[in-house]
Design a protein around this motif. Structure first.
Motif, PDB file in Angstrom:
ATOM      1  N   SER A   8      -4.319  -0.323   9.293  1.00  0.00           N
ATOM      2  CA  SER A   8      -4.651  -1.401  10.230  1.00  0.00           C
ATOM      3  C   SER A   8      -5.813  -1.031  11.138  1.00  0.00           C
ATOM      4  O   SER A   8      -6.471  -1.908  11.704  1.00  0.00           O
ATOM      5  CB  SER A   8      -3.422  -1.758  11.084  1.00  0.00           C
ATOM      6  N   PRO A  23       0.982   6.019   1.053  1.00  0.00           N
ATOM      7  CA  PRO A  23       2.403   6.059   1.417  1.00  0.00           C
ATOM      8  C   PRO A  23       3.215   6.819   0.370  1.00  0.00           C
ATOM      9  O   PRO A  23       2.919   6.774  -0.833  1.00  0.00           O
ATOM     10  CB  PRO A  23       2.791   4.578   1.452  1.00  0.00           C
ATOM     11  N   GLU A  74       4.614   8.619   5.548  1.00  0.00           N
ATOM     12  CA  GLU A  74       5.606   7.550   5.469  1.00  0.00           C
ATOM     13  C   GLU A  74       4.913   6.184   5.502  1.00  0.00           C
ATOM     14  O   GLU A  74       3.786   6.052   5.985  1.00  0.00           O
ATOM     15  CB  GLU A  74       6.599   7.663   6.630  1.00  0.00           C
ATOM     16  N   GLN A  75       5.611   5.176   5.002  1.00  0.00           N
ATOM     17  CA  GLN A  75       5.032   3.845   4.903  1.00  0.00           C
ATOM     18  C   GLN A  75       4.555   3.330   6.268  1.00  0.00           C
ATOM     19  O   GLN A  75       3.485   2.728   6.382  1.00  0.00           O
ATOM     20  CB  GLN A  75       6.051   2.870   4.304  1.00  0.00           C
ATOM     21  N   GLU A  76       5.321   3.574   7.319  1.00  0.00           N
ATOM     22  CA  GLU A  76       4.952   3.091   8.643  1.00  0.00           C
ATOM     23  C   GLU A  76       3.641   3.727   9.117  1.00  0.00           C
ATOM     24  O   GLU A  76       2.767   3.048   9.683  1.00  0.00           O
ATOM     25  CB  GLU A  76       6.063   3.378   9.656  1.00  0.00           C
ATOM     26  N   ALA A  77       3.502   5.020   8.883  1.00  0.00           N
ATOM     27  CA  ALA A  77       2.274   5.708   9.285  1.00  0.00           C
ATOM     28  C   ALA A  77       1.085   5.214   8.467  1.00  0.00           C
ATOM     29  O   ALA A  77      -0.027   5.067   8.990  1.00  0.00           O
ATOM     30  CB  ALA A  77       2.444   7.214   9.122  1.00  0.00           C
ATOM     31  N   ARG A  82       5.645   5.319  -3.269  1.00  0.00           N
ATOM     32  CA  ARG A  82       5.164   3.984  -3.628  1.00  0.00           C
ATOM     33  C   ARG A  82       4.071   4.131  -4.684  1.00  0.00           C
ATOM     34  O   ARG A  82       3.085   4.823  -4.458  1.00  0.00           O
ATOM     35  CB  ARG A  82       4.607   3.271  -2.398  1.00  0.00           C
ATOM     36  N   ASP A  84       0.749   2.163   7.161  1.00  0.00           N
ATOM     37  CA  ASP A  84       0.408   0.814   7.650  1.00  0.00           C
ATOM     38  C   ASP A  84      -0.401   0.895   8.940  1.00  0.00           C
ATOM     39  O   ASP A  84      -1.377   0.145   9.127  1.00  0.00           O
ATOM     40  CB  ASP A  84       1.676  -0.002   7.872  1.00  0.00           C
ATOM     41  N   ALA A  85      -0.006   1.803   9.827  1.00  0.00           N
ATOM     42  CA  ALA A  85      -0.731   1.956  11.091  1.00  0.00           C
ATOM     43  C   ALA A  85      -2.150   2.467  10.844  1.00  0.00           C
ATOM     44  O   ALA A  85      -3.111   1.985  11.463  1.00  0.00           O
ATOM     45  CB  ALA A  85       0.028   2.905  12.008  1.00  0.00           C
ATOM     46  N   TRP A  86      -2.293   3.442   9.940  1.00  0.00           N
ATOM     47  CA  TRP A  86      -3.619   3.982   9.617  1.00  0.00           C
ATOM     48  C   TRP A  86      -4.507   2.901   9.008  1.00  0.00           C
ATOM     49  O   TRP A  86      -5.667   2.741   9.399  1.00  0.00           O
ATOM     50  CB  TRP A  86      -3.463   5.149   8.648  1.00  0.00           C
TER      51      TRP A  86
END
Length: 467
Positions: free
Chosen positions: A252, A173, A243-246, A176, A248-250
């Protein structure tokens, strides 16, 4: 006088080349601007010394040029000169070392909110591990590493939810901080990402670490900066900053250690049904059919078959416009609905009898090929039996026409250049040692002289596969 002019011209030319050269540091993509500042200080200090020494040399050449009436003066103890030289050298060394020591102290002092990633280096591959929801890495040890446990995971409850990334593709990310924990399976490696100004040695039996904060979205190349063997130059990977959302999705979607342990092995009986469509080209016993451009697949190890079928299925292999035979294979691979189906058909192919093949090509010189094959042997084994640890497939026992075609495809980038085919990328680089068609023919001719495993040996030796 001519020598003095040449020294001055070379010194000034070097300085001008430095300032006007298009080659410099890669664009910074992390928080380590202080490393760039340290490099700049080093360049100014060493540049000043370089100019001073060369200009002084030019002055001495002119001032003390040959004169028959001049006699040299012997002055072994000039304390004034020694004090000046010692003082200036001390200032220069301090200017070089002090900034680096300060930056180093920060480089190995990660902030408390940094998340962790383990980087595992081996000849010649990168893999990664994330702690699971408990935030702790499970215990690992190199003595536990085998083909079923490539990370050397111990029987530790903390490691059950660890997320294992076996491909050399890491996603992080942006903005971070991350602590990179480094270890090696075999020899000295060095993890380096030039855009992050980050690198660190990886010593077998030890762990090292550093930290950084990615600041720019994009993709960056990982290289090994420590000579680690024949394919050192091809030991590459990539870090993708998102980005952080991408991220997290990766993350998971990645598989944990416990999930990998629960995967069912391939079932040859179930795989026999899937193989029915394969048999039309490759033959009922996987013996291959040159007229249909279908290679022999009997005798290939299931781990290699699974990998290649997965590449065909995802489009990482067989999608190049010049790979007409690979394009024919892709639709059949997409008929396998999931990973379990791939494992099943690979297990069935692994159970087929491994019959010897006969040479069909002429013109290659096995003696010359033996010399060229020394490089190949580092990954594929001296007898072409394949080495699982280096991801080098078996070569002995494969059809020469197929070996030649694949080596040419690698040389030309028709096969192996897809970003999701890391081992193919390595093979593209290694295949360049075969400088022309004759070299390819020679090494294939030599491979055809290698002993072909018998049927019972193929079942007992899980080390090899094709090219």
């Amino acid at each position: 006088m001519a020598i003095a002019v040449a020294v001055i011209a070379l010194a000034m030319g070097s300085v001008l080349f430095f300032f006007f050269s298009p080659w410099y540091l890669t664009p910074l993509a992390s928080n380590w601007g202080t490393i760039d500042d340290t490099i700049t200080i080093t360049l100014w200090v060493t540049g000043a010394v370089f100019l001073a020494v060369n200009l002084f040399l030019a002055y001495v050449v002119v001032r003390y040029r040959f004169n028959r009436r001049r006699r040299s003066q012997y002055d072994p103890e000039n304390k004034r000169l020694e004090l000046w030289l010692t003082g200036l050298t001390t200032l220069g060394i301090a200017g070089l070392l002090a900034p680096g020591l300060l930056v180093w102290g920060s480089f190995v002092s990660p902030p408390e909110d940094a998340h962790e990633v383990e980087v595992v280096g081996q000849q010649w591959h990168w893999s990664f591990r994330f702690p699971g929801e408990d935030g702790r890495f499970g215990t690992v040890h190199n003595r536990l590493i085998d083909e079923h446990n490539p990370f050397g995971m111990a029987d530790d409850p903390a490691g059950q939810d660890d997320i294992l990334i076996t491909t050399p593709h890491l996603v992080l990310p942006v903005d971070r901080p991350v602590k990179m924990v480094l270890r090696s399976k075999d020899v000295l490696h060095n993890f380096k990402v030039a855009n992050f100004r980050a690198k660190m040695d990886m010593v077998p039996g030890q762990t090292s670490y550093f930290w950084f904060t990615p600041t720019v979205l994009g993709e960056y190349q990982i290289v090994c900066a420590q000579l680690c063997g024949i394919a050192h130059f091809a030991m590459r990977g990539r870090i993708e900053v998102v980005e952080q959302e991408a991220f997290d999705a990766w993350l998971s979607e990645r598989t944990t250690h416990a999930e990998l342990a629960q995967l069912s092995p391939g079932d040859p009986e179930a795989g026999s049904e899937f193989y029915a469509s394969c048999a039309a080209c490759h033959g009922p016993e996987g013996q291959g059919n040159q007229a249909l451009n279908a290679p022999k697949i009997a005798g290939l190890d299931p781990w290699y078959l699974e990998r290649q079928l997965g590449l065909f299925r995802s489009g990482a292999r067989g999608s190049h416009e010049d790979d007409t035979h690979g394009q024919q294979m892709r639709p059949f691979a997409t008929m396998l609905p999931d990973r379990q189906a791939i494992a099943d058909v690979a297990a069935y192919i692994g159970s087929l009898p491994d019959q010897p093949v006969q040479a069909s090509l002429a013109g290659g010189d096995p003696e010359r090929g033996a010399r060229r094959y020394r490089t190949c042997a580092n990954c594929h084994g001296e007898q072409g039996q394949g080495i699982r640890a280096t991801n080098g497939p078996r070569l002995a026992g494969l059809s020469d026409w197929y070996l030649e075609r694949q080596l040419q495809n690698f040389r030309q980038g028709v096969r192996g250049r897809h970003r999701e085919d890391p081992y193919g990328n390595q093979m593209v680089e290694m295949a360049q040692v075969l400088v022309d068609d004759r070299a390819v023919s020679d090494v294939v001719a030599y491979i055809m002289t290698l002993p072909q495993p018998r049927v019972e040996m193929a079942a007992a030796n899980p080390g090899g596969v094709e090219e």
